[in-house]
Write a protein that holds these residues in place. Structure first.
Motif, short mmCIF file in Angstrom:
data_model
loop_
_atom_site.label_atom_id
_atom_site.label_comp_id
_atom_site.label_asym_id
_atom_site.label_seq_id
_atom_site.Cartn_x
_atom_site.Cartn_y
_atom_site.Cartn_z
N UNK A 111 7.24 -32.59 -9.15
CA UNK A 111 6.07 -31.81 -8.69
C UNK A 111 6.49 -30.58 -7.90
N UNK A 112 7.40 -29.80 -8.46
CA UNK A 112 7.88 -28.62 -7.75
C UNK A 112 8.22 -27.51 -8.74
N UNK A 113 8.42 -26.33 -8.19
CA UNK A 113 8.99 -25.24 -8.96
C UNK A 113 10.39 -24.99 -8.40
N UNK A 114 11.29 -24.61 -9.27
CA UNK A 114 12.67 -24.32 -8.89
C UNK A 114 12.88 -22.83 -9.09
N UNK A 115 13.46 -22.18 -8.09
CA UNK A 115 13.68 -20.74 -8.16
C UNK A 115 14.91 -20.39 -7.32
N UNK A 116 15.31 -19.14 -7.37
CA UNK A 116 16.44 -18.66 -6.57
C UNK A 116 15.93 -18.12 -5.24
N UNK A 117 16.58 -18.56 -4.17
CA UNK A 117 16.25 -18.09 -2.83
C UNK A 117 17.55 -17.65 -2.18
N UNK A 119 20.15 -16.27 -3.45
CA UNK A 119 21.34 -16.61 -4.21
C UNK A 119 21.57 -18.09 -4.45
N UNK A 120 20.72 -18.95 -3.91
CA UNK A 120 20.91 -20.38 -4.17
C UNK A 120 19.60 -20.97 -4.69
N UNK A 121 19.71 -22.14 -5.27
CA UNK A 121 18.54 -22.79 -5.85
C UNK A 121 17.68 -23.41 -4.76
N UNK A 122 16.36 -23.20 -4.88
CA UNK A 122 15.41 -23.76 -3.92
C UNK A 122 14.25 -24.38 -4.69
N UNK A 123 13.55 -25.27 -4.03
CA UNK A 123 12.40 -25.92 -4.65
C UNK A 123 11.20 -25.81 -3.71
N UNK A 124 10.04 -25.54 -4.29
CA UNK A 124 8.79 -25.53 -3.54
C UNK A 124 7.92 -26.63 -4.14
N UNK A 125 7.59 -27.61 -3.33
CA UNK A 125 6.88 -28.79 -3.80
C UNK A 125 5.38 -28.62 -3.70
N UNK A 126 4.69 -29.17 -4.68
CA UNK A 126 3.23 -29.13 -4.75
C UNK A 126 2.71 -30.55 -4.90
N UNK A 127 1.44 -30.73 -4.60
CA UNK A 127 0.78 -31.99 -4.88
C UNK A 127 0.70 -32.14 -6.40
N UNK A 128 0.92 -33.33 -6.94
CA UNK A 128 0.86 -33.49 -8.40
C UNK A 128 -0.45 -32.99 -9.02
N UNK A 129 -1.55 -33.08 -8.28
CA UNK A 129 -2.84 -32.59 -8.78
C UNK A 129 -2.87 -31.07 -8.95
N UNK A 130 -1.95 -30.36 -8.31
CA UNK A 130 -1.92 -28.90 -8.37
C UNK A 130 -1.08 -28.37 -9.53
N UNK A 131 -0.36 -29.24 -10.21
CA UNK A 131 0.61 -28.76 -11.21
C UNK A 131 -0.03 -27.98 -12.35
N UNK A 132 -1.22 -28.37 -12.79
CA UNK A 132 -1.88 -27.61 -13.86
C UNK A 132 -2.22 -26.19 -13.40
N UNK A 133 -2.70 -26.06 -12.16
CA UNK A 133 -3.00 -24.73 -11.62
C UNK A 133 -1.72 -23.90 -11.48
N UNK A 134 -0.65 -24.54 -11.04
CA UNK A 134 0.64 -23.84 -10.89
C UNK A 134 1.13 -23.37 -12.26
N UNK A 135 1.06 -24.25 -13.25
CA UNK A 135 1.51 -23.89 -14.60
C UNK A 135 0.69 -22.72 -15.14
N UNK A 136 -0.63 -22.77 -14.98
CA UNK A 136 -1.49 -21.69 -15.45
C UNK A 136 -1.18 -20.38 -14.72
N UNK A 137 -0.99 -20.46 -13.42
CA UNK A 137 -0.67 -19.26 -12.65
C UNK A 137 0.65 -18.65 -13.12
#
Length: 149
Positions: A111-117, A119-137
């Motif tokens: 339930x997260x997105x992985x991105x570079x912060x 120069x290193x890998x970072x994760x921003x966690x979301x509530x599982x119910x938010x994943x559809x909104x995150x994917x659409x965004x």
């Protein structure tokens, strides 16, 4: 005024300016993450404020200014948010622009997105119910980004 007092005043000002800048980034959040223990750092600010209030009784000006600044920092930090904005990924107020974030990966299992912060890998966690909104965004952002390119 003692040089040590001046150093603390400068540090207070720098921290407050940083927190105000983070608030500017937070205002742009379109999908806010709903998880995280935001209360820990503000509690630390308040504990230091209380300790300082009782420790510096012989210097009332420093005592009240420092205590007030720490309480302001606690309030500002507590209201800092994380999420996704049109400008990029906002993690506890700090903005990572889309071009610096690199390839964004949506990890449904965690339930997260992985991105570079920075120069290193970072994760921003979301509530599982938010994943559809995150994917659409992210999909809308990718489409609008490709159209403008």
């Amino acid at each position: 005024m003692d040089i040590n007092d001046l150093i603390f005043y400068i540090l207070d000002a720098v921290i407050i300016v940083m927190l105000v800048r983070w608030h500017a980034n937070c205002r742009k959040i379109r999908i806010e993450t709903k998880i995280g223990a935001k209360w820990m750092i503000p509690v630390l600010f308040l504990v230091v404020a209380v300790i300082g209030f009782f420790k510096y009784q012989d210097d009332p000006v420093f005592r009240f200014i420092q205590t007030g600044a720490l309480i302001v920092c606690a309030i500002l930090y507590y209201t800092v948010r994380s999420g996704l904005s049109d400008d990029g990924v906002v993690m506890m107020g700090a903005l990572t622009k889309w071009d610096k974030a690199g390839s964004i990966t949506l990890n449904k299992k965690e339930s997260c997105i992985i991105f570079k912060l920075r120069g290193r890998t970072a994760a921003l966690y979301f509530d599982p119910d938010q994943l559809d909104d995150v994917r659409q965004f992210l999909a809308q952002r990718a489409i609008s980004h490709n159209k403008s390119a």
